[in-house]
Design an enzyme around this catalytic site. Structure first.
Site, PDB file in Angstrom:
ATOM      1  N   PHE A 149       0.863  -1.184   0.000  1.00  0.00           N
ATOM      2  CA  PHE A 149       0.000   0.000   0.000  1.00  0.00           C
ATOM      3  C   PHE A 149       0.894   1.227   0.000  1.00  0.00           C
ATOM      4  O   PHE A 149       1.728   1.403   0.889  1.00  0.00           O
ATOM      5  CB  PHE A 149      -0.915   0.018   1.227  1.00  0.00           C
ATOM      6  CG  PHE A 149      -1.901   1.143   1.205  1.00  0.00           C
ATOM      7  CD1 PHE A 149      -3.120   1.006   0.549  1.00  0.00           C
ATOM      8  CD2 PHE A 149      -1.623   2.349   1.840  1.00  0.00           C
ATOM      9  CE1 PHE A 149      -4.035   2.051   0.511  1.00  0.00           C
ATOM     10  CE2 PHE A 149      -2.533   3.396   1.799  1.00  0.00           C
ATOM     11  CZ  PHE A 149      -3.740   3.250   1.145  1.00  0.00           C
ATOM     12  N   LYS A 173       2.574  10.405   8.116  1.00  0.00           N
ATOM     13  CA  LYS A 173       1.887   9.934   9.314  1.00  0.00           C
ATOM     14  C   LYS A 173       2.485  10.524  10.594  1.00  0.00           C
ATOM     15  O   LYS A 173       2.226  11.665  10.932  1.00  0.00           O
ATOM     16  CB  LYS A 173       1.862   8.404   9.338  1.00  0.00           C
ATOM     17  CG  LYS A 173       0.871   7.784   8.353  1.00  0.00           C
ATOM     18  CD  LYS A 173       0.718   6.301   8.565  1.00  0.00           C
ATOM     19  CE  LYS A 173      -0.294   5.669   7.613  1.00  0.00           C
ATOM     20  NZ  LYS A 173      -1.685   6.042   7.915  1.00  0.00           N
ATOM     21  N   ASP A 207       9.268   2.845   1.426  1.00  0.00           N
ATOM     22  CA  ASP A 207       8.070   3.529   1.895  1.00  0.00           C
ATOM     23  C   ASP A 207       7.980   3.311   3.402  1.00  0.00           C
ATOM     24  O   ASP A 207       7.580   2.246   3.865  1.00  0.00           O
ATOM     25  CB  ASP A 207       6.842   2.961   1.174  1.00  0.00           C
ATOM     26  CG  ASP A 207       5.532   3.564   1.676  1.00  0.00           C
ATOM     27  OD1 ASP A 207       5.527   4.213   2.733  1.00  0.00           O
ATOM     28  OD2 ASP A 207       4.505   3.363   0.998  1.00  0.00           O
TER      29      ASP A 207
END
Length: 412
Positions: A144, A258, A229
């Site tokens: 993702f 985040k 990532d």
């Protein structure tokens, strides 16, 4: 109208239905506790999906945000600003990186990384050079990387691309942790390989050290860039400032978001001077990227997280959760596997509970516990990196009650 009462029903009346939020609405938080509109208290084992890693209403973050609010909110990128420069300096001094690009989110950071990789290949191999077709991007199944059309296509989960075709091309998805698959896919036409050191949405699956080392070796062999990532696992969650540090494998590009802003929207792409040189003026941009408010908060986040006290505390709390889940499982036999890194932990459900992970979230709310899923078969835990150990133990006690209730309902 602005003073009208709002509740969960209001969401169904005014919001696009792409989310299915909980039945309660949190209105305040402090540390690792939340309170809803009715005054009910919850222990937060989710951190806004690994975002509020220093907890809610952290006094130092609140202070620096208030100070910046009174100074300067926004500038276009025709200017730079002091908070952005301080954050970039802190990131480059703390990592492999020599250059930083700021965005608003993890998806945008990954979009920038993928565009940069193709532009770098174009500059060094294409345009009447040796390899004009060097455009392939290799990623992993069940990965993702965001919700833009490019990043959701690079992510290896078809459920997120259904109905959005035609999709960007020259993408190759391989099995995660499969060395042979990597060897077969990465070749002279590959411009980049992107990988999560720990797959989050895909089931909380850590990469093996051998796999990441093989990706590094193959990228070096074929002149491709290696992108990590670290949007979910970075900024201390792995027990190191960034997960690559624990693996001993250095990427060419790293993305972060985040937890970087502890809830204030901010993302970053970190890279080397050589690779960054392909983003010349006009090739990429972000109106809000490098916003002074976001960067002031993020700079303080990195300062607070990148300490032995916090990072060692992550490892200690990891052990407490894993031990607690093991004790629960001795009684209830609900999990077939518990895995993860640092404070990103997944409990994979046994066969009889397969597909029931959302039930744990819903029952958790009844018991005053906020938890996550990572697909239909995995319950995900991502508490604050500094959650008090008393809160951690109380949260585990509440979770055991959740497990017992879900199992009881299953046997009816």
């Amino acid at each position: 109208m602005s003073s009208a009462i709002v509740n969960r029903q209001t969401f169904d009346e005014v919001m696009v239905p792409n989310y299915s939020p909980a039945a309660f609405i949190p209105v305040s938080g402090k540390g690792s506790r939340l309170w809803d509109q009715d005054g009910n208290e919850y222990i937060d084992f989710a951190s806004g999906i690994a975002v509020t890693s220093l907890g809610h209403l952290h006094p130092e973050l609140t202070r620096v945000l208030h100070e910046q609010v009174d100074r300067l909110w926004h500038l276009s990128n025709t200017f730079t600003n002091e908070p952005a420069l301080r954050l970039a300096r802190r990131l480059t001094e703390s990592t492999f990186a020599e250059r930083v690009f700021f965005s608003n989110s993890g998806a945008e950071a990954n979009e920038a990384a993928l565009k940069l990789a193709r532009r770098y290949a174009f500059d060094h191999f294409g345009a009447e050079k040796t390899k004009p077709e060097k455009t392939k991007i290799v990623s992993c199944k069940q990965s993702f990387h965001g919700r833009t059309l490019f990043t959701v296509s690079v992510g290896g989960q078809p459920k997120y691309t259904e109905g959005f075709a035609p999709l960007p091309g020259d993408l190759d998805h391989i099995e995660f942790n499969d060395l042979a698959a990597a060897e077969a896919a990465i070749d002279a036409n590959t411009c980049a390989v992107i990988v999560e050191p720990v797959q989050g949405e895909g089931g909380v699956l850590p990469a093996t050290p051998e796999y990441l080392k093989k990706l590094r070796e193959l990228c070096d062999r074929h002149g491709a860039l290696l992108i990590f990532d670290e949007v979910q696992i970075g900024v201390g969650r792995a027990g190191t400032l960034f997960a690559y540090m624990g693996y001993g494998v250095t990427p060419d590009i790293l993305t972060s978001a985040k937890a970087l802003g502890n809830g204030f929207p901010v993302g970053a792409m970190l890279t080397t001077k050589k690779v960054a040189a392909s983003f010349v003026v006009g090739t990429h941009g972000s109106t809000y990227g490098g916003n002074p408010l976001a960067c002031a908060v993020a700079d303080k986040v990195i300062e607070l997280v990148n300490t032995p006290e916090v990072l060692d505390g992550v490892k200690r709390r990891h052990d407490l959760i894993v031990e607690g889940l093991a004790r629960i499982n001795e009684t209830h036999r609900a999990f077939r596997d518990v895995r993860g890194a640092g404070l990103l932990i997944g409990a994979e459900l046994t066969g009889e509970l397969a597909g029931k992970s959302k039930d744990f979230v819903n029952v958790g709310a009844k018991h005053g516990l906020v938890i996550l899923v990572a697909g239909p078969n995995v319950v995900r835990f991502a508490p604050s990196l500094v959650i008090p150990e008393d809160d951690l133990q109380e949260g585990l006690e509440r979770f055991e009650a959740v497990v017992a209730e879900v199992l009881a309902a299953q046997s009816v």
